[in-house]
Design a protein around this motif. Structure first.
Motif, PDB file in Angstrom:
ATOM      1  N   GLY A  30     -26.673 104.290 -41.978  1.00 59.45           N
ATOM      2  CA  GLY A  30     -25.685 103.171 -41.757  1.00 59.45           C
ATOM      3  C   GLY A  30     -26.058 101.982 -42.906  1.00 59.45           C
ATOM      4  N   TRP A  31     -25.180 100.898 -42.549  1.00 61.27           N
ATOM      5  CA  TRP A  31     -25.177  99.881 -43.667  1.00 61.27           C
ATOM      6  C   TRP A  31     -25.410  98.358 -42.812  1.00 61.27           C
ATOM      7  CZ3 TRP A  31     -21.656 103.776 -44.158  1.00 61.27           C
ATOM      8  CH2 TRP A  31     -21.812 104.762 -45.439  1.00 61.27           C
ATOM      9  N   TYR A  32     -25.904  97.423 -43.433  1.00 62.57           N
ATOM     10  CA  TYR A  32     -25.912  96.258 -43.338  1.00 62.57           C
ATOM     11  C   TYR A  32     -24.864  95.663 -44.269  1.00 62.57           C
ATOM     12  CZ  TYR A  32     -30.073  95.979 -40.196  1.00 62.57           C
ATOM     13  OH  TYR A  32     -30.992  96.183 -39.467  1.00 62.57           O
ATOM     14  N   VAL A  33     -23.563  95.460 -43.556  1.00 62.28           N
ATOM     15  CA  VAL A  33     -22.306  95.046 -44.495  1.00 62.28           C
ATOM     16  C   VAL A  33     -22.117  93.608 -44.503  1.00 62.28           C
ATOM     17  CG1 VAL A  33     -19.855  95.239 -44.449  1.00 62.28           C
ATOM     18  CG2 VAL A  33     -21.111  97.028 -43.404  1.00 62.28           C
ATOM     19  N   PRO A  34     -22.229  93.008 -45.922  1.00 62.34           N
ATOM     20  CA  PRO A  34     -22.152  91.534 -45.890  1.00 62.34           C
ATOM     21  C   PRO A  34     -20.907  91.123 -45.381  1.00 62.34           C
ATOM     22  CG  PRO A  34     -21.750  92.668 -48.041  1.00 62.34           C
ATOM     23  CD  PRO A  34     -22.081  93.745 -46.972  1.00 62.34           C
ATOM     24  N   GLN A  35     -21.053  89.611 -44.941  1.00 62.45           N
ATOM     25  CA  GLN A  35     -20.093  88.960 -44.308  1.00 62.45           C
ATOM     26  C   GLN A  35     -19.760  87.811 -45.249  1.00 62.45           C
ATOM     27  OE1 GLN A  35     -18.512  90.398 -41.459  1.00 62.45           O
ATOM     28  NE2 GLN A  35     -19.870  91.957 -41.997  1.00 62.45           N
ATOM     29  N   GLN A  36     -18.408  87.148 -45.234  1.00 68.17           N
ATOM     30  CA  GLN A  36     -17.987  86.096 -46.129  1.00 68.17           C
ATOM     31  C   GLN A  36     -19.160  84.788 -45.991  1.00 68.17           C
ATOM     32  OE1 GLN A  36     -15.782  86.274 -48.216  1.00 68.17           O
ATOM     33  NE2 GLN A  36     -15.149  84.196 -48.946  1.00 68.17           N
ATOM     34  N   ASP A  37     -19.949  84.602 -44.840  1.00 62.63           N
ATOM     35  CA  ASP A  37     -20.798  83.611 -44.678  1.00 62.63           C
ATOM     36  C   ASP A  37     -21.876  83.929 -45.028  1.00 62.63           C
ATOM     37  OD1 ASP A  37     -21.611  85.125 -42.672  1.00 62.63           O
ATOM     38  OD2 ASP A  37     -21.031  83.865 -40.737  1.00 62.63           O
ATOM     39  N   GLY A  38     -22.419  84.951 -45.628  1.00 63.75           N
ATOM     40  CA  GLY A  38     -23.577  85.280 -46.098  1.00 63.75           C
ATOM     41  C   GLY A  38     -24.507  86.222 -44.905  1.00 63.75           C
ATOM     42  N   SER A  39     -24.037  86.297 -43.774  1.00 64.73           N
ATOM     43  CA  SER A  39     -24.463  87.080 -42.714  1.00 64.73           C
ATOM     44  C   SER A  39     -24.406  88.568 -43.112  1.00 64.73           C
ATOM     45  CB  SER A  39     -24.345  86.519 -41.413  1.00 64.73           C
ATOM     46  OG  SER A  39     -22.909  86.963 -41.171  1.00 64.73           O
ATOM     47  N   PHE A  40     -25.079  89.559 -42.369  1.00 62.12           N
ATOM     48  CA  PHE A  40     -24.801  91.054 -42.219  1.00 62.12           C
ATOM     49  C   PHE A  40     -24.708  91.489 -40.922  1.00 62.12           C
ATOM     50  CE2 PHE A  40     -27.410  89.952 -46.139  1.00 62.12           C
ATOM     51  CZ  PHE A  40     -27.009  90.596 -46.858  1.00 62.12           C
TER      52      PHE A  40
END
Length: 341
Positions: A30-40
């Motif tokens: 799987g993946w930790y997908v980046p979010q616009q706010d810098g979280s995953f």
């Protein structure tokens, strides 16, 4: 739109049964997908791939647009880019010179053609001589949703290839001195450009090629070492935002490839991820990154490659003729980052 919402809902519902945190291996199951706010946000691989396959079918049906613009810089216009299109009228009105080597520069997620990496790499190459520097601006990279940007990578790469093919056919631009240089998602755009070029591109440089939603086991859907005569990867945030396993024929691991000195409290990895572009621009301009040859990438990551410098310099223009394998690269915490051996 209803189809998109339904698919998103299905993916979200399936993620409720996601792997336990202790079982997660980024890029493997799987993946930790980046979010616009810098979280995953974690997404299991089977869920993500099902969603991406559905989205790819939508892309193939032409239900989404992929705007791509090109800006040419030369010694005659080193700071003000000339917008060019794949038409005779546009190229004739520009300073494009097929006698000079050409470099396409491709930004990553959330960025645009005015991002500092483009200026740094452009200025580095123009400091070395006469080049056609073509900076690619792809609007879908600025989607708030990372996955939406990922889905535009293939079509963007095809449009970059179409521009290169036109310059080859109309002006006689040689692929023998053509480079595609891409950062993060832009590295995979460069890979697709190489896959769709009418002939073998000389070199692709992948600057910390993006990991989230790209599988090492599916090289046809990412940058891989067969996309050009020579593919070089500079891997600076491996295992988080970038690939840790080697992508290029020549794979370089500054400071072991996971994190970079001087990037304080780099929780999101953004600083280390961006260092790949800074290092590359410096390497082009100064040729000052000494390297140590490793037995494999695990040794490079563990910094267990000994202390004997090789004759290879990271980012060197001559690497295409002499480089294969994995290299550990010692770096400083501030500029100049390269350590001359």
């Amino acid at each position: 739109m209803k189809t998109f919402v339904l698919l998103a809902f299905v993916a979200l519902a399936a993620s409720a049964y996601a792997l336990e945190e202790s079982e997660r291996v980024n890029g493997e199951n799987g993946w930790y997908v980046p979010q616009q706010d810098g979280s995953f946000e974690w997404v299991d691989m089977d869920v993500a791939e099902e969603w991406m396959d559905a989205q790819e079918r939508m892309e193939d049906r032409g239900l989404t647009t992929v705007p791509v613009n090109f800006y040419l810089y030369t010694k005659s216009n080193p700071t003000k880019g000339k917008s060019i299109k794949a038409t005779a009228k546009s190229i004739d009105a520009s300073n494009f010179n097929a006698d000079h080597p050409t470099r396409f520069v491709i930004h990553g997620w959330t960025q645009s053609y005015v991002n500092s990496m483009n200026k740094d790499i452009r200025d580095a190459w123009l400091s070395k001589g006469d080049y056609n520097i073509i900076v690619v601006d792809w609007a879908r990279a600025r989607s708030v949703d990372y996955a939406t940007s990922v889905m535009a990578v293939a079509k963007t790469g095809k449009k970059v290839a179409a521009m290169a093919n036109f310059l080859k056919d109309y002006r006689g631009m040689s692929f023998d001195n053509l480079y595609f240089i891409g950062h993060s998602l832009g590295a995979h755009v460069a890979g697709y450009a190489g896959k769709n070029a009418d002939g073998q591109v000389h070199t692709i440089v992948g600057l910390d090629p993006a990991l989230p939603l790209f599988s090492y086991n599916k090289p046809n859907k990412r940058l891989n070492s067969d996309d050009a005569w020579y593919v070089e990867s500079i891997q600076t945030n491996g295992g988080t935002l970038g690939f840790l396993k080697p992508i290029g024929k020549g794979a370089f691991y500054p400071n072991g490839g996971k994190s970079q000195p001087g990037c304080i409290a780099d929780v999101t990895g953004a600083c280390s991820h961006g260092r790949s572009t800074t290092y590359y621009a410096e390497a082009v301009a100064q040729d000052n990154f000494g390297t140590i040859k490793c037995n494999d990438y695990e040794n490079a990551v563990a910094k267990e490659c000994g202390s004997t410098y090789s004759s290879v310099r990271m980012g060197a223009d001559t690497n295409a003729y002499m480089v294969a394998g994995d290299f550990y690269v010692p770096v400083n915490s501030k500029a100049p980052f390269g350590m001359i051996n």
